[in-house]
Design a protein around this motif. Sequence first.
Motif, PDB file in Angstrom:
ATOM      1  N   UNK A 232       0.832  -1.215   0.000  1.00  0.00           N
ATOM      2  CA  UNK A 232       0.000   0.000   0.000  1.00  0.00           C
ATOM      3  C   UNK A 232       0.861   1.256   0.000  1.00  0.00           C
ATOM      4  N   UNK A 233       1.954   1.235   0.798  1.00  0.00           N
ATOM      5  CA  UNK A 233       2.873   2.370   0.764  1.00  0.00           C
ATOM      6  C   UNK A 233       3.482   2.562  -0.600  1.00  0.00           C
ATOM      7  N   UNK A 234       3.781   1.466  -1.267  1.00  0.00           N
ATOM      8  CA  UNK A 234       4.340   1.568  -2.610  1.00  0.00           C
ATOM      9  C   UNK A 234       3.313   2.146  -3.582  1.00  0.00           C
ATOM     10  N   UNK A 235       2.044   1.748  -3.401  1.00  0.00           N
ATOM     11  CA  UNK A 235       0.996   2.307  -4.254  1.00  0.00           C
ATOM     12  C   UNK A 235       0.817   3.807  -4.015  1.00  0.00           C
ATOM     13  N   UNK A 236       0.905   4.222  -2.727  1.00  0.00           N
ATOM     14  CA  UNK A 236       0.805   5.653  -2.429  1.00  0.00           C
ATOM     15  C   UNK A 236       1.952   6.423  -3.068  1.00  0.00           C
ATOM     16  N   UNK A 237       3.147   5.831  -3.002  1.00  0.00           N
ATOM     17  CA  UNK A 237       4.285   6.494  -3.645  1.00  0.00           C
ATOM     18  C   UNK A 237       4.081   6.579  -5.151  1.00  0.00           C
ATOM     19  N   UNK A 238       3.510   5.516  -5.702  1.00  0.00           N
ATOM     20  CA  UNK A 238       3.263   5.551  -7.153  1.00  0.00           C
ATOM     21  C   UNK A 238       2.237   6.625  -7.491  1.00  0.00           C
ATOM     22  N   UNK A 239       1.191   6.750  -6.652  1.00  0.00           N
ATOM     23  CA  UNK A 239       0.201   7.798  -6.914  1.00  0.00           C
ATOM     24  C   UNK A 239       0.798   9.182  -6.697  1.00  0.00           C
ATOM     25  N   UNK A 240       1.666   9.326  -5.676  1.00  0.00           N
ATOM     26  CA  UNK A 240       2.321  10.621  -5.476  1.00  0.00           C
ATOM     27  C   UNK A 240       3.220  10.959  -6.656  1.00  0.00           C
ATOM     28  N   UNK A 241       3.774   9.925  -7.269  1.00  0.00           N
ATOM     29  CA  UNK A 241       4.570  10.178  -8.468  1.00  0.00           C
ATOM     30  C   UNK A 241       3.681  10.671  -9.594  1.00  0.00           C
ATOM     31  N   UNK A 242       2.451  10.140  -9.631  1.00  0.00           N
ATOM     32  CA  UNK A 242       1.497  10.633 -10.622  1.00  0.00           C
ATOM     33  C   UNK A 242       1.106  12.073 -10.338  1.00  0.00           C
ATOM     34  N   UNK A 243       1.096  12.426  -9.030  1.00  0.00           N
ATOM     35  CA  UNK A 243       0.735  13.804  -8.677  1.00  0.00           C
ATOM     36  C   UNK A 243       1.824  14.808  -9.030  1.00  0.00           C
ATOM     37  N   UNK A 244       2.980  14.330  -9.439  1.00  0.00           N
ATOM     38  CA  UNK A 244       4.008  15.253  -9.910  1.00  0.00           C
ATOM     39  C   UNK A 244       3.537  15.996 -11.160  1.00  0.00           C
ATOM     40  N   UNK A 245       2.556  15.434 -11.830  1.00  0.00           N
ATOM     41  CA  UNK A 245       1.937  16.142 -12.958  1.00  0.00           C
ATOM     42  C   UNK A 245       0.608  16.699 -12.460  1.00  0.00           C
ATOM     43  N   UNK A 246       0.582  18.006 -12.187  1.00  0.00           N
ATOM     44  CA  UNK A 246      -0.611  18.654 -11.648  1.00  0.00           C
ATOM     45  C   UNK A 246      -1.651  18.803 -12.739  1.00  0.00           C
TER      46      UNK A 246
END
Length: 417
Positions: A232-246
């Motif tokens: 789950x932490x890895x998924x959150x990091x992956x989603x935060x990586x997606x949030x690098x594109x606002x």
Amino acid sequence: MSSPSAPPNAPSGAAMDRPLPAPRRRVPVALRWALACLVAMGLGVATWPLRERVPAVRQAQLAPVVAGEFRDELPLRAVVEPLRSVQLDAQEAGRVEAVLVRDGDTVAEGAPLFRLHSPEQEQLLMQRSAEVAQQLANVSVQRSALASSLAQNRRELAQLQAAQQQAEAEHQRQARLAADGFVAPAALEHSQRQLALATTLLQQTRQDQHVEAQTRQQSLDEMARAVQGLQRGLQLLARSRERLEQRAPMAGRLSGFTPQVGASVRPGERLGRIDDPDGGTQLLAEVDEFYLPRLQVGQAATSAHGPLALTQTLPQVQGGKARVRLQWHAQTPSLRPGQAVELRLQFSAPRPALMLPDGPGVQPQLYVRHGDRLERRAVQLGQRAAGRVEVLHGLQAGDEVLVSAPPNFDSPTLRLP
């Protein structure tokens, strides 16, 4: 020969003789001017102490008392803001890698706005991925060990069951022989003890294997939960990586959009907002904290774009200023966010009154003009608003009042220059 005699009625000339007045002594002009100067000097010397005792107002600002309509209102300068907008804050830390839109553009919901690059986040993502892989490998090893242990336990249990069955058969055989008198009682007791031992070992082994299996399974379950947490932490990091594109949270027009390529941003940093052009506008104005007790929701205001009403008073006071929001009564005029609007906030309804321009000299004890002098007078003043002071008592329309600061408030009389 004698001369001829004069006629009897001929004039004698005596009546023409009369006395002349004595000639007047004329005063020289220079002497008369000297006398006039001496008189003027005498009068000046006589009145000099009196003039010295009356202070003079060098730069007097006088204003008349006028009758009119007193408006208890406050002039304000407000800024147009949208009624519906979404703030754009940086969700992740990083360096701006690309800016895909410009300030003032109209964007659709979900449209990309800018993209960030975060080496720290990539490193953390790789580290978490390695941790998840390591934990998955550990779970696989534990499951393999559990399977091997269960197989070993099954073999051991089969051997013990065979030994118990053999001991039981031997005891039955010895019991038949003992009943026929072919074996001694000691042999029967020995077979009975062997059967009891085999039965006890079988039962104990079953219990031990059950406890071991439960313990191993519990350990595996805990490791599986740990792996799920890491995933789950890895998924959150992956989603935060997606949030690098606002991306745009809603459709509208960009306002105050400030990202620059190469600039570093922090989480929560304000980067602009998206305004809904169809949601209407409102006004935001700053008011001196002195007027806070008089502010009430619903107070009317006037502007060149139509009547308004106060809708909200923000409680925060910064630099001695509070902020208020106002909205138009009727249809919102076509104004762009950021545009300045002049308005007047009304505290009460207009009323007829005597008024004076506000100034440092307009006090309960003020100076009223009488010829070339100013006489101090006690008056009763009312409210002050928009550079005007309401006069309640002590003055009448047409009186001229000193509105600038007098040189001395203690003097009952002042003289004009």
